[in-house]
Motif scaffolding. Structure first.
Motif, PDB file in Angstrom:
ATOM      1  N   ALA A 186       0.880  -1.161  -0.120  1.00 17.84           N
ATOM      2  CA  ALA A 186       0.128  -0.173   0.062  1.00 17.84           C
ATOM      3  C   ALA A 186       0.650   1.242   0.029  1.00 17.84           C
ATOM      4  O   ALA A 186       2.105   1.338   0.244  1.00 17.84           O
ATOM      5  N   THR A 187       0.328   2.491  -0.357  1.00 16.40           N
ATOM      6  CA  THR A 187       1.051   3.638  -0.130  1.00 16.40           C
ATOM      7  C   THR A 187      -0.203   4.778   0.734  1.00 16.40           C
ATOM      8  O   THR A 187      -1.208   4.823   0.139  1.00 16.40           O
ATOM      9  N   LEU A 188       0.319   4.763   1.725  1.00 19.71           N
ATOM     10  CA  LEU A 188      -0.514   5.276   2.563  1.00 19.71           C
ATOM     11  C   LEU A 188      -0.679   7.146   2.409  1.00 19.71           C
ATOM     12  O   LEU A 188       0.256   7.781   2.199  1.00 19.71           O
ATOM     13  N   LYS A 189      -1.999   7.347   2.406  1.00 21.25           N
ATOM     14  CA  LYS A 189      -2.400   8.818   2.080  1.00 21.25           C
ATOM     15  C   LYS A 189      -3.120   9.202   3.056  1.00 21.25           C
ATOM     16  O   LYS A 189      -4.380   9.895   2.739  1.00 21.25           O
ATOM     17  N   THR A 190      -2.834   8.770   4.300  1.00 24.36           N
ATOM     18  CA  THR A 190      -3.733   9.137   5.402  1.00 24.36           C
ATOM     19  C   THR A 190      -3.261  10.439   6.261  1.00 24.36           C
ATOM     20  O   THR A 190      -2.189  10.469   6.384  1.00 24.36           O
TER      21      THR A 190
END
Length: 243
Positions: free
Chosen positions: A143-147
């Motif tokens: 995943a690539t976290l954009k949170t």
């Protein structure tokens, strides 16, 4: 070609693809949980007791918790996600989004999901109101976290570092073992008991507690090993390990 044979073949093929569609997320989830379980083995077993895949039944609902860590520093509750693509979401959003190119799907906010797990665990450990609970959401590197969150949402390779930043010890060894015994007694899926926990908290099913009939559990206390009742704190029976 026999038409009936063709229909049966197509039906079998359709059922096969439905099974793949149904079980693939479960398999990926299992792989992610196993990966995190291996990572958690790096923790010092004297300070951290790791419980994996614990199911608790509270008020008719099942709460499946990926990982619980009972430690000198508090209770860590870890939710594992093995998603790929961009992960978009905020702390209090009801749903987060997984984005892979033009594909976009929503899933329940894992922070809120883990809050439900902590609620269930607090219910089980209601006799320990002073405990501190730490919620951690961990994603694999797929995943690539954009949170944007206050709760710890980290990649699996940052998990140990995240756990160790909470370093104010306040739980004694004996209390830790009591907490673990309480969780193991309350869990629904007892057949999946972690072997390491069995080794650290041996359950003697051949000799019942003389006070209430519960199981005797071997624990390590300030003055060495002893046998205590699995129904602690309702039952406070103990006996010397040498007996």
């Amino acid at each position: 070609m026999d038409h009936s044979f063709l229909i049966i073949s197509l039906s079998v093929l359709a059922a096969f693809f439905l099974l793949i569609k149904y079980y693939t997320p479960k398999i990926k989830g299992y792989i992610g949980e196993r990966r995190v379980s291996e990572i958690l083995k790096r923790l010092n077993s004297k300070e951290y007791i790791v419980l994996n895949n614990i199911e608790l039944k509270i008020k008719g609902s099942i709460s499946q918790i990926d990982h619980i860590i009972v430690s000198d520093y508090g209770i860590f509750v870890i939710e594992t996600k093995n998603y790929k693509g961009w992960i978009l979401g905020y702390e209090k959003d009801r749903y987060w989004f997984q984005v892979i190119y033009k594909y976009r799907r929503k899933f329940y906010n894992p922070i809120l999901q883990n809050q439900g797990h902590i609620y269930a665990l607090k219910h089980v450990l209601k006799n320990y109101p002073y405990l501190r609970y730490y919620s951690i959401i961990t994603f694999t590197k797929r995943a690539t976290l954009k949170t944007k969150t206050y709760t710890d949402v980290v990649y699996t390779n940052k998990l140990i570092k995240t756990i160790k930043k909470y370093d104010s010890a306040y739980i004694y060894e004996r209390t830790k073992n009591e907490i673990v015994a309480t969780i193991l007694t309350a869990r629904k899926n007892s057949r999946t008991e972690d072997k390491k926990v069995i080794a650290n908290s041996t359950i003697n099913r051949n000799i019942p507690c003389p006070d209430c009939g519960g199981n005797l559990i071997k624990r390590n206390g300030q003055y060495g090993a002893f046998w205590g009742c699995s129904n602690f704190p309702k039952c406070k029976y103990t006996r010397n390990n040498s007996r």
